[in-house]
Design a protein around this motif. Structure first.
Motif, PDB file in Angstrom:
ATOM      1  N   LEU A  71       0.827  -1.204   0.000  1.00 56.67           N
ATOM      2  CA  LEU A  71       0.000   0.000   0.000  1.00 56.67           C
ATOM      3  C   LEU A  71       0.865   1.258   0.000  1.00 56.67           C
ATOM      4  CD1 LEU A  71      -2.943   0.969   0.090  1.00 56.67           C
ATOM      5  CD2 LEU A  71      -2.801   0.905   2.584  1.00 56.67           C
ATOM      6  N   LEU A  72       1.944   1.245   0.771  1.00 53.11           N
ATOM      7  CA  LEU A  72       2.851   2.394   0.796  1.00 53.11           C
ATOM      8  C   LEU A  72       3.472   2.642  -0.572  1.00 53.11           C
ATOM      9  CD1 LEU A  72       4.663   1.802   4.215  1.00 53.11           C
ATOM     10  CD2 LEU A  72       2.967   3.564   3.695  1.00 53.11           C
ATOM     11  N   ASP A  73       3.846   1.564  -1.266  1.00 52.90           N
ATOM     12  CA  ASP A  73       4.446   1.721  -2.589  1.00 52.90           C
ATOM     13  C   ASP A  73       3.440   2.251  -3.608  1.00 52.90           C
ATOM     14  OD1 ASP A  73       7.052   1.131  -2.060  1.00 52.90           O
ATOM     15  OD2 ASP A  73       6.989  -0.927  -2.784  1.00 52.90           O
ATOM     16  N   PHE A  74       2.206   1.757  -3.558  1.00 56.19           N
ATOM     17  CA  PHE A  74       1.194   2.269  -4.483  1.00 56.19           C
ATOM     18  C   PHE A  74       0.900   3.745  -4.194  1.00 56.19           C
ATOM     19  CE2 PHE A  74      -0.256  -2.349  -4.653  1.00 56.19           C
ATOM     20  CZ  PHE A  74       0.393  -2.581  -5.856  1.00 56.19           C
ATOM     21  N   ASP A  75       0.884   4.112  -2.915  1.00 57.44           N
ATOM     22  CA  ASP A  75       0.697   5.521  -2.555  1.00 57.44           C
ATOM     23  C   ASP A  75       1.808   6.379  -3.166  1.00 57.44           C
ATOM     24  OD1 ASP A  75      -1.617   5.148  -1.075  1.00 57.44           O
ATOM     25  OD2 ASP A  75      -0.580   5.031   0.853  1.00 57.44           O
ATOM     26  N   ARG A  76       3.027   5.887  -3.074  1.00 57.00           N
ATOM     27  CA  ARG A  76       4.163   6.656  -3.607  1.00 57.00           C
ATOM     28  C   ARG A  76       4.108   6.731  -5.133  1.00 57.00           C
ATOM     29  NH1 ARG A  76       6.946  10.976  -3.456  1.00 57.00           N
ATOM     30  NH2 ARG A  76       9.158  10.779  -4.012  1.00 57.00           N
ATOM     31  N   ALA A  77       3.725   5.634  -5.777  1.00 57.24           N
ATOM     32  CA  ALA A  77       3.614   5.638  -7.237  1.00 57.24           C
ATOM     33  C   ALA A  77       2.597   6.662  -7.704  1.00 57.24           C
ATOM     34  CB  ALA A  77       3.238   4.240  -7.730  1.00 57.24           C
ATOM     35  N   VAL A  78       1.456   6.711  -7.027  1.00 55.15           N
ATOM     36  CA  VAL A  78       0.404   7.668  -7.386  1.00 55.15           C
ATOM     37  C   VAL A  78       0.863   9.098  -7.105  1.00 55.15           C
ATOM     38  CG1 VAL A  78      -1.903   8.465  -6.734  1.00 55.15           C
ATOM     39  CG2 VAL A  78      -1.488   6.037  -7.129  1.00 55.15           C
ATOM     40  N   GLU A  79       1.610   9.281  -6.027  1.00 53.93           N
ATOM     41  CA  GLU A  79       2.128  10.616  -5.713  1.00 53.93           C
ATOM     42  C   GLU A  79       3.080  11.100  -6.800  1.00 53.93           C
ATOM     43  OE1 GLU A  79       4.883  12.759  -2.242  1.00 53.93           O
ATOM     44  OE2 GLU A  79       4.002  10.786  -1.881  1.00 53.93           O
ATOM     45  N   LEU A  80       3.928  10.191  -7.293  1.00 55.26           N
ATOM     46  CA  LEU A  80       4.891  10.563  -8.324  1.00 55.26           C
ATOM     47  C   LEU A  80       4.235  10.750  -9.684  1.00 55.26           C
ATOM     48  CD1 LEU A  80       7.818   8.145  -7.397  1.00 55.26           C
ATOM     49  CD2 LEU A  80       7.914  10.645  -7.341  1.00 55.26           C
TER      50      LEU A  80
END
Length: 324
Positions: free
Chosen positions: A134-143
Motif C-alpha cells: 500500500l505504501l508503494d502504491f501511494d508513492r507511485a500515485v504521488e509521483l
C-alpha cells in the motif's frame, strides 16, 4: 528516426503496460535521462542491451530478457532502469523475492521513477505484504497521479485489508481521474458494489461501462493479455448477478444470456493463457468462469495448473535461475 531517437523511444516505455500506454521523458526517472544523454562506451553497451532486453520482455521471452539485462547491469551497475526491467521479468516468472531485490535496488538508485514503486507494490502484494504494498502504491500515485494501474492496485489492497470505503474512494478517484477511459475505475466499482444486492443497479452500470472501455482498448491492441483478463472479470461479474430478480438484463444493448457472457469471458482468457501458460491470474479467473458455467472438471484443471506452477517457480528460484 535516428539511432539515438530510437533508443529514447524504446527506453521510455513503461513495462508495467497496464493500458499499453507510453510515458514521455517527463515521467522517466533521473537515471534513464542521464543514461540517454551519455555517450561513453560502457553506457552505450548497457543501453543497447537494455533495449534488447525490453524487446524480449515485450515478446514474453523472460529468460532471454533477464540474460540481456543482467549483462547491461554488469556494464552499468547503477543503471536503475535496467534493474527495474529485470525485476519486471523476474516478477513475470513468479520469482518474486529476486524481483524484489531488483526493485529495491532500482528505487535506491532512482526514487523518482513511479513504475518502480508500482511494480514493487505488485510484488509485495503477491507476497501478501499488504501494508508495504500500500505504501508503494501511494508513492507511485504521488509521483505519477495518472498511473491508473497503481490506483487500481491500491484499491485492491484496501479491499484485502477490509477497508471497503477506502477502496471505493480509490476506485471513484480513478474513475474521475481518467474520465473512465481506462475502464479500471468502473471495473473496480462494479466488482465491489456487486456484493451488495441493494447496489446491483449501479454495479451493472459500472461493469457494462468497463466492458465497453476495455473492448475499445482491445480493438487497438488485441494482444494485450492484461486488458483481456480485466474484460473477462467484468463479463463474469455481469453474468453472475441474478437477472431473474433484477431488471438490469433488459438494459443490455444485446440480450446476452448468462451462458453467452461466460462464453465471452472464457474466450477473453484464452489469449493470456495461450501467450503465457503459467499466467496464474488468468488461470484462476478461467477456473472461476468454468465453475460458474458448471464445467467443474475444467475448473479443477485450471486451478490444479496454478498449484503446479507455483512450486515449479519455487524450485527454479532454489536452483538459482538466471539472475546474477
Amino acid at each position: 528516426m535516428t539511432s539515438s531517437a530510437r533508443s529514447s523511444h524504446l527506453l521510455a516505455r513503461p513495462l508495467s503496460r497496464p493500458l499499453s500506454r507510453r510515458h514521455g521523458s517527463s515521467d522517466m526517472g533521473s537515471s534513464v535521462s542521464s543514461l540517454l544523454q551519455s555517450n561513453d562506451g560502457t553506457t552505450a553497451a548497457a543501453r543497447s542491451m537494455t533495449i534488447e532486453g525490453e524487446r524480449l520482455l515485450n515478446t514474453n521471452d523472460f529468460e532471454g530478457a533477464i540474460a540481456k539485462l543482467s549483462h547491461a547491469i554488469a556494464c552499468q551497475p547503477t543503471f536503475a532502469y535496467a534493474l527495474y526491467c529485470r525485476g519486471f521479468a523476474l516478477y513475470r516468472l513468479n520469482l518474486l523475492e529476486q524481483a524484489l531485490l531488483d526493485f529495491d535496488r532500482a528505487i535506491e538508485l532512482d526514487a523518482s521513477f513511479a513504475y518502480s514503486f508500482n511494480r514493487r507494490g505488485c510484488t509485495l502484494l503477491r507476497l501478501h505484504r499488504l501494508q508495504q504494498a500500500l505504501l508503494d502504491f501511494d508513492r507511485a500515485v504521488e509521483l505519477q497521479p495518472a498511473l491508473a494501474n497503481a490506483h487500481f492496485s491500491r484499491a485492491c489492497v484496501c479491499l484485502k485489508l477490509n477497508h471497503r470505503e477506502q477502496a471505493l474512494a480509490s476506485f471513484r478517484q480513478l474513475l474521475a481521474l481518467d474520465n473512465g477511459s481506462s475502464g479500471l475505475g468502473s471495473l473496480g466499482l462494479g466488482m465491489v458494489l456487486a456484493h451488495d444486492p441493494s447496489q446491483w443497479q449501479e454495479a451493472i452500470d459500472h461493469l457494462l461501462a468497463a466492458e465497453e472501455k476495455l473492448s475499445l482498448l482491445l480493438q487497438s491492441d488485441p494482444n494485450d493479455a492484461w486488458v483481456s483478463l480485466r474484460r473477462a472479470q467484468a463479463r463474469r461479474y455481469i453474468a453472475l448477478l441474478d437477472p431473474a430478480s433484477q431488471t438490469w438484463f433488459a438494459w443490455l444493448r444485446q440480450a446476452r444470456s448468462r451462458t453467452e457472457l461466460l462464453k465471452q469471458a472464457a474466450a477473453d482468457l484464452e489469449q493470456p493463457v495461450a501467450f503465457r501458460p503459467s499466467h496464474t491470474s488468468a488461470l484462476i479467473e478461467r477456473g472461476l468462469v468454468h465453475a460458474a458455467s458448471g464445467r467443474n472438471e475444467e475448473a479443477l484443471g485450471d486451478l490444479d495448473a496454478v498449484i503446479t506452477v507455483i512450486p515449479q517457480r519455487t524450485r527454479d528460484l532454489s536452483a538459482g535461475a538466471t539472475h546474477e
